[in-house]
Design an enzyme around this catalytic site. Structure first.
Site, PDB file in Angstrom:
ATOM      1  N   TYR A 229     -25.609 -16.849  -9.700  1.00 33.33           N
ATOM      2  CA  TYR A 229     -25.016 -18.090  -9.220  1.00 33.33           C
ATOM      3  C   TYR A 229     -25.695 -19.341  -9.777  1.00 33.33           C
ATOM      4  O   TYR A 229     -25.555 -20.424  -9.232  1.00 33.33           O
ATOM      5  CB  TYR A 229     -25.077 -18.143  -7.678  1.00 33.33           C
ATOM      6  CG  TYR A 229     -24.302 -17.050  -6.985  1.00 33.33           C
ATOM      7  CD1 TYR A 229     -23.104 -16.575  -7.502  1.00 33.33           C
ATOM      8  CD2 TYR A 229     -24.776 -16.478  -5.806  1.00 33.33           C
ATOM      9  CE1 TYR A 229     -22.400 -15.568  -6.869  1.00 33.33           C
ATOM     10  CE2 TYR A 229     -24.074 -15.481  -5.156  1.00 33.33           C
ATOM     11  CZ  TYR A 229     -22.882 -15.022  -5.699  1.00 33.33           C
ATOM     12  OH  TYR A 229     -22.177 -14.022  -5.076  1.00 33.33           O
ATOM     13  N   ASP A 319     -23.041 -17.410   5.514  1.00 41.76           N
ATOM     14  CA  ASP A 319     -24.066 -16.453   5.090  1.00 41.76           C
ATOM     15  C   ASP A 319     -24.184 -15.403   6.188  1.00 41.76           C
ATOM     16  O   ASP A 319     -24.544 -15.724   7.334  1.00 41.76           O
ATOM     17  CB  ASP A 319     -25.399 -17.187   4.896  1.00 41.76           C
ATOM     18  CG  ASP A 319     -26.502 -16.282   4.372  1.00 41.76           C
ATOM     19  OD1 ASP A 319     -26.506 -15.084   4.703  1.00 41.76           O
ATOM     20  OD2 ASP A 319     -27.382 -16.781   3.646  1.00 41.76           O
ATOM     21  N   PHE A 320     -23.883 -14.139   5.862  1.00 36.95           N
ATOM     22  CA  PHE A 320     -23.862 -13.129   6.931  1.00 36.95           C
ATOM     23  C   PHE A 320     -25.240 -12.785   7.470  1.00 36.95           C
ATOM     24  O   PHE A 320     -25.363 -12.084   8.466  1.00 36.95           O
ATOM     25  CB  PHE A 320     -23.092 -11.865   6.518  1.00 36.95           C
ATOM     26  CG  PHE A 320     -23.481 -11.237   5.203  1.00 36.95           C
ATOM     27  CD1 PHE A 320     -24.782 -10.854   4.936  1.00 36.95           C
ATOM     28  CD2 PHE A 320     -22.521 -10.992   4.227  1.00 36.95           C
ATOM     29  CE1 PHE A 320     -25.131 -10.250   3.744  1.00 36.95           C
ATOM     30  CE2 PHE A 320     -22.850 -10.392   3.024  1.00 36.95           C
ATOM     31  CZ  PHE A 320     -24.160 -10.012   2.782  1.00 36.95           C
ATOM     32  N   HIS A 338     -25.893  -1.249  -0.260  1.00 35.26           N
ATOM     33  CA  HIS A 338     -26.753  -0.715  -1.328  1.00 35.26           C
ATOM     34  C   HIS A 338     -27.544  -1.809  -2.049  1.00 35.26           C
ATOM     35  O   HIS A 338     -28.429  -1.515  -2.855  1.00 35.26           O
ATOM     36  CB  HIS A 338     -25.944   0.127  -2.317  1.00 35.26           C
ATOM     37  CG  HIS A 338     -25.042  -0.655  -3.235  1.00 35.26           C
ATOM     38  ND1 HIS A 338     -24.256  -0.033  -4.180  1.00 35.26           N
ATOM     39  CD2 HIS A 338     -24.785  -1.993  -3.376  1.00 35.26           C
ATOM     40  CE1 HIS A 338     -23.579  -0.954  -4.860  1.00 35.26           C
ATOM     41  NE2 HIS A 338     -23.882  -2.130  -4.385  1.00 35.26           N
ATOM     42  N   ASN A 385     -30.030   2.231 -10.178  1.00 35.19           N
ATOM     43  CA  ASN A 385     -29.754   0.859 -10.589  1.00 35.19           C
ATOM     44  C   ASN A 385     -30.104  -0.128  -9.474  1.00 35.19           C
ATOM     45  O   ASN A 385     -30.774  -1.152  -9.710  1.00 35.19           O
ATOM     46  CB  ASN A 385     -28.279   0.733 -10.963  1.00 35.19           C
ATOM     47  CG  ASN A 385     -27.925  -0.630 -11.516  1.00 35.19           C
ATOM     48  OD1 ASN A 385     -28.383  -1.020 -12.579  1.00 35.19           O
ATOM     49  ND2 ASN A 385     -27.103  -1.369 -10.781  1.00 35.19           N
TER      50      ASN A 385
END
Length: 429
Positions: A229, A319-320, A338, A385
């Site tokens: 971002y 924003d959670f 994840h 990853n």
């Protein structure tokens, strides 16, 4: 009829299909079987004339295909007929599987490079084209371009004929930058972001830390925001990547369970709404709210579909981890859990649990690991990853059961969709 009698015996087995026929996969999937497709390389040589009816011919051919796949998998998983001393030899256990693993990074880099140079976009507009024409149009050397094109042809991404190179259906569906199911931006994210981190995998393993300083030259812990971002161009690229990665499995996730009993849903971190719009298509009575950061919401309009489902989806900035969650019967976490280390996962689930009323639901879309956590390979690689990039991970169903139960959710069920995201549904007690 024989298959239906055999299905109960196969439910807890690892089933391997020796063909890619969609109809066959549909039958096994509907029967609830977990399976892997390993296409047979067997060239049919059973003479039809030697069979009195089509049935023996089909059976003999199927048996030979199955045996060919079984022998290949036998070798691939490190098992082979041993010599008189009880040791495998290079004759009985060829090094093919190891060499394929060694070459894995070369395959990825060839794909990344072809996408970066817009080879598939060019051929989508103008193919077939000769090596010289492609090299001239992408501004590259003819010799180097030829090697790259041949590699892509060998990987099944390009067709090579006397008329030149053209995209295969696989490339047309997933590799055009403006395709409906494009994974082009996702590939570019891996090229620009994941690749540097994996260059320091040995340090990540030794130290158990995210290699932000070595990979990016910065010491900040919040590299997620910093990389994805930091400007509008990078943000849109990341949104396109997540849109494609979600959209290719959205239908399978949306239809994994019967969600018709829910009238409102909140997709936390739902970004462009790829899953939300598919849920709206499948359930006309469902209203879905996307709850995501303000900087994401402001550009989500670029991904809005033209169908009636658009009227069922709304966007709320927030924003959670900090802001009050919108009320809903069903909460959705698609490729969210994840991303985070355990402490952040528990923090988020605790907030959802407090907002979710008894009888409400939580739908999780992630790649499920088997209970032994050694399969399936795509889920393992995704887990690695996420660990390297964010200290996150994929989980098995039993791990989700324990995690969700700790936050007041029961009746935890899972469906392996056969796509790149599985589905877990739990009920708030």
């Amino acid at each position: 009829m024989g298959l239906f009698r055999a299905i109960p015996k196969l439910l807890h087995k690892h089933v391997v299909m020796a063909c890619m026929a969609p109809g066959h996969q549909h039958v096994l999937r509907n029967a609830g079987l977990r399976f892997t497709v390993v296409p047979s390389r067997f060239q049919e040589n059973v003479r039809k004339a030697s069979s009195l009816s089509p049935f023996p011919y089909a059976m003999d051919t199927a048996k030979q295909k199955a045996l060919e796949v079984a022998r290949r998998m036998h070798q691939k998983h490190g098992k082979a007929v041993k010599d008189t001393d009880g040791k495998p030899t290079v004759q009985s256990l060829p090094p093919t599987a190891i060499v394929e693993l060694i070459d894995g990074f070369k395959v990825s880099k060839a794909l990344f490079t072809a996408c970066k140079m817009k080879v598939f976009d060019l051929l989508g507009d103008e193919g077939p084209l000769s090596t010289a024409d492609i090299a001239r149009k992408i501004g590259a050397s003819e010799g180097g371009t030829g090697y790259l094109l041949d590699a892509c042809a060998g990987l099944g991404l390009l067709d090579k004929t006397e008329g030149g190179y053209s995209n295969t259906p696989l490339a047309t569906l997933y590799l055009l930058s403006d395709g409906e199911y494009s994974l082009h931006s996702l590939i570019m994210i891996h090229e620009e972001f994941s690749w540097p981190f994996f260059s320091y995998l040995d340090f990540a393993v030794r130290e158990g830390t995210v290699q932000t300083q070595r990979a990016l030259g910065t010491a900040g812990e919040d590299h997620y925001q910093e990389c994805f971002y930091k400007n509008r161009e990078k943000k849109l690229q990341f949104m396109r990547a997540m849109h494609g990665h979600t959209k290719v499995a959205a239908h399978q996730v949306a239809t994994a369970f019967d969600l018709s009993g829910f009238t409102s849903a909140c997709d936390l971190g739902g970004s462009t709404g790829a899953l939300a719009y598919e849920l709206a298509r499948q359930y006309p009575g469902l209203k879905v709210t996307i709850f995501d950061l303000p900087e994401v919401i402001e550009d989500a309009v670029f991904f809005k579909p033209h169908g009636p489902e658009a009227g069922q989806v709304s966007f709320v900035p927030g924003d959670f981890f900090r802001d009050t969650l919108p009320e809903a019967d069903l909460y959705i976490l698609s490729k969210i859990l994840h991303n985070w280390p355990d402490d952040k996962v528990h923090q988020l689930l605790s907030r959802i649990s407090r907002s979710c009323k008894p009888g409400g639901g939580l739908l999780v879309a992630e790649q499920l690991l088997d209970e032994d956590k050694c399969r399936p390979l795509p889920a393992l690689m995704m887990s690695l990853n996420m660990r390297v990039l964010f200290q996150g991970q994929e989980r098995s169903l039993s791990e989700y059961w324990s995690l969700l139960q700790a936050h007041g959710f029961t009746d935890v069920r899972a469906v392996r969709t056969g796509s790149i995201a599985d589905a877990v549904l739990a009920t708030r007690a």
